[in-house]
Design a protein around this motif. Structure first.
Motif: not given
Length: 526
Positions: A60, A154, A159, A167, A171
Motif C-alpha cells: 500500500l 483481499i 473491498q 486493492w 495485492e
C-alpha cells in the motif's frame, strides 16, 4: 503404529498430480488425471507470504505513499497450524468448518505427492495441520495451535476499491515486493481483467452409459489456493463449479472427495476423512477435467464411487425409491488389492473385535481400527464403471438397511459375515447356519435385489441375477416388485424384528393382507 500406517497409505494412497511445471495459462488441460504422484510431498524453499499484514501494508505504501498513513491495514485472518492429538480432535476441527492441509502453505512444492509428515513430529503422532481462520475465530481449548502469520486477505472484507485505493493492485504489488511476481497471472492482466473467479467442469465417461459421452462428477468439492487465500465450491449435478472469490495469481487446485450430500470417500493420510486429488497449478480461470478409464486408476475409481453414491442418495428421495438414506457422514474406503466389500458401519457404532477386524481385513486392519470406516469396497477385480457402480450400490443398500434397524441388529449381522469369512477361509456368507444367518439372509436378499435393480435402471437389458447363486434368494424381492410392490413398500418391512425369511414373510402378509396370495406364491417358490 505410525510407521505401519505410512507404509500402508503409500499402498492405498490418495492421488496428487505432479503438475507444478505444467501450468496452463487458460486454466484448461484435459491431460489432468493422467499423471499423478502418490509419494510423500517434498518441500522446497520457504516463500515470503504476500498476505502477511506487514506485506500488504508495504505494498500500500509503495503504490499510495500519500494515503497509506491514513488507511489502516488490519488483520482479517490468521495463518495457523494445529497439532491434534488424535482422530477425534481432528474431526472436531473439521466440524468447525476448517479446511485442514497437512503441509505448510508458504513453501515451494519441490516434489508433489499425496501426503506430508513434519520431520519434527514423531512418526507415531499426528502431524501439524495448517489452516486459515478469521481473526474472530475461537480456538478450541485443549488442542495445540500456533499462529504463524497475521494476514490481510483481499476480498475477505469485500473491498475492491475504496478510499481511492485499488486493492487488487495492492495485492499484486504484495506479490512483487515479496519475490512472488512469477505467480501472478499475467495473461489475465494483459486481457485487461486483473481478477477472475475460477470456474469449470469436472466430468467422467462411463463407456456403457450416456452414449459414452462425458457427464458430471457430481457434488465433489473443488478447492483452490494461492498461499493462504483459499476458496472452494461443490460441483453441481452436471459437474459445473464456480468459486466465490476472485484471484489474479496462479492457483493450486484439488479435488476433495467429501461430497455435498454428506458422504466422504477414502482417507487422506491418517486424519482427513476425504481423499484429496491434487491437480497442480493452473490459472485463476479454473480447470476442466474429463476422467476416463485411461485416467489414473485411483482417480477414476474415486470418481465412479462418488457418482454412484450421489446417484443412490438422489434416488432415495420420495419421488423415486422413497427409502431411508444411509446415515449422515458416511465414510467409504476403497481397497485396490482386496476383492471383498463390506458395510461394517464402524463409524456409526457397529462393533467388531480387534481379532475379527484383523482376520477380515488383514494388513489394512490397523487403519480400519484407527479410522473406523462404514463401507469398505474391495475393487481388486473391478476395472470398469459398471462393476464399481454395482458393488457400491450393493453396500449402500446395506447402509440404508442399517439406518432402519440400528447397531444391535447390525452387530449380529456383521459378526456372522466376518466369522463365516474366517471359518471358511474366504466365503462371506457361510452355509446359512449359526447365529445371525437369518439376519444375513434378509440383508443380502435386499442388497442384491437393490443392486440388480439400480444396475438395470442404469444400463438396461435383462434384470441381473446378482446373488442368486448363493443359499439365500434375492429373487423374492425382485418378483414381489414385478408383481406390484414398490421399492418403498419392500423396504418398509425391513425392521429390526425381521431376522429371517420366515419373519419377512410374516411381516409382509401382516402389512399387506390383501396381497397374501401373491406373497405366499413367491415364498413357496423360493
Amino acid at each position: 503404529m505410525r510407521g505401519k500406517i505410512t507404509l500402508l497409505l503409500m499402498a492405498i494412497s490418495v492421488m496428487s498430480c505432479n503438475k507444478d511445471e505444467l501450468y496452463s495459462p487458460n486454466g484448461i488441460d484435459y491431460e489432468y488425471g493422467r499423471r499423478f504422484s502418490h509419494d510423500r510431498i517434498v518441500l522446497g524453499n520457504r516463500l515470503e507470504n504476500p498476505y502477511r499484514t506487514e506485506n500488504i501494508t508495504k505494498a500500500l505504501q509503495e503504490l499510495y505513499p500519500t494515503k497509506a498513513n491514513r488507511v489502516e491495514v488490519a488483520p482479517t485472518d490468521y495463518y495457523v497450524r494445529f497439532l491434534p492429538s488424535d482422530r477425534i480432535e481432528c474431526e472436531y476441527l473439521e466440524s468447525l468448518g476448517l479446511e485442514l492441509i497437512d503441509h505448510p502453505l508458504d513453501y515451494e512444492i519441490a516434489v508433489d505427492g499425496d501426503w506430508y509428515h513434519d520431520p519434527e513430529v514423531p512418526e507415531n503422532n499426528v502431524t501439524w495441520q495448517y489452516a486459515v481462520v478469521p481473526v474472530d475465530f475461537e480456538f478450541p481449548e485443549g488442542i495445540e495451535y500456533e499462529i504463524i502469520h497475521e494476514c490481510h486477505i483481499i476480498n475477505s472484507t469485500g473491498q475492491t476499491k475504496s478510499d481511492g485505493i485499488d486493492w487488487e493492485e495492492v495485492e499484486r504489488m504484495a506479490y512483487i515486493i515479496t519475490g512472488n511476481e512469477d505467480r501472478i497471472d499475467e495473461p489475465a492482466f494483459r486481457s485487461g481483467s486483473s481478477k477472475v473467479v475460477p470456474s469449470g467442469r469436472i466430468t467422467i465417461v462411463d463407456d456403457h452409459a450416456n452414449g459414452a459421452r462425458p457427464f458430471g462428477v457430481a457434488g465433489v468439492r473443488v478447492s483452490c489456493n494461492s498461499f493462504v487465500k483459499f476458496d472452494h465450491s461443490y460441483t453441481d449435478r452436471d459437474g459445473y463449479y464456480r468459486m466465490n472469490k476472485s484471484f489474479s495469481s496462479k492457483l493450486r487446485y484439488r479435488l476433495v472427495f467429501k461430497n455435498a450430500k454428506g458422504f466422504a470417500i477414502g482417507v487422506n493420510l491418517i486424519l482427513v476423512p476425504a481423499s484429496v486429488s491434487t491437480m497442480g497449478k493452473a490459472g485463476p480461470a479454473g480447470v476442466n477435467m474429463t476422467v476416463t478409464g485411461k485416467s489414473d486408476e485411483k482417480l477414476f475409481r474415486r470418481c465412479v464411487v462418488n457418482n454412484a453414491v450421489y446417484d443412490y442418495y438422489s434416488r432415495c428421495s420420495e419421488d423415486d425409491m422413497n427409502i431411508s438414506l444411509p446415515p449422515s457422514d458416511l465414510r467409504i474406503w476403497m481397497f485396490s488389492s482386496m476383492k471383498s466389500s463390506s458395510a461394517v458401519m464402524l463409524h456409526h457404532g457397529a462393533v467388531l473385535s480387534n481379532s475379527q477386524i484383523s482376520a477380515f481385513l488383514g494388513k489394512f486392519s490397523v487403519l480400519v481400527k484407527f479410522l473406523l470406516p462404514d463401507i469398505t469396497l474391495g475393487l481388486a477385480d473391478k476395472e470398469d464403471y459398471r462393476s464399481i457402480y454395482s458393488t457400491t450400490c450393493h453396500e449402500l443398500a446395506h447402509a440404508s438397511h442399517f439406518t432402519k434397524v440400528g447397531t444391535g441388529y447390525w452387530n449380529v449381522y456383521i459378526r456372522y459375515i466376518v466369522e463365516s469369512f474366517i471359518k471358511s477361509g474366504g466365503s462371506l456368507y457361510g452355509d446359512g447356519t449359526g447365529t445371525g444367518a437369518g439376519h444375513c439372509e434378509v440383508g443380502e436378499d435386499w442388497a442384491y435385489y437393490l443392486e440388480s435393480k439400480m444396475f438395470k435402471d442404469r444400463y438396461g437389458g435383462i434384470f441381473p441375477t446378482f446373488g442368486t447363486s448363493q443359499w439365500f434368494n434375492p429373487q423374492i424381492f425382485r418378483y414381489l416388485n414385478e408383481r406390484g410392490f414398490s421399492v418403498s413398500q419392500l423396504f418398509s418391512v425391513l425392521n429390526k424384528d425381521v431376522t429371517s425369511k420366515n419373519t419377512l414373510k410374516g411381516v409382509l402378509i401382516a402389512s399387506y393382507p390383501t396381497r397374501k396370495n401373491i406373497i405366499e406364491q413367491v415364498f413357496n417358490r423360493y
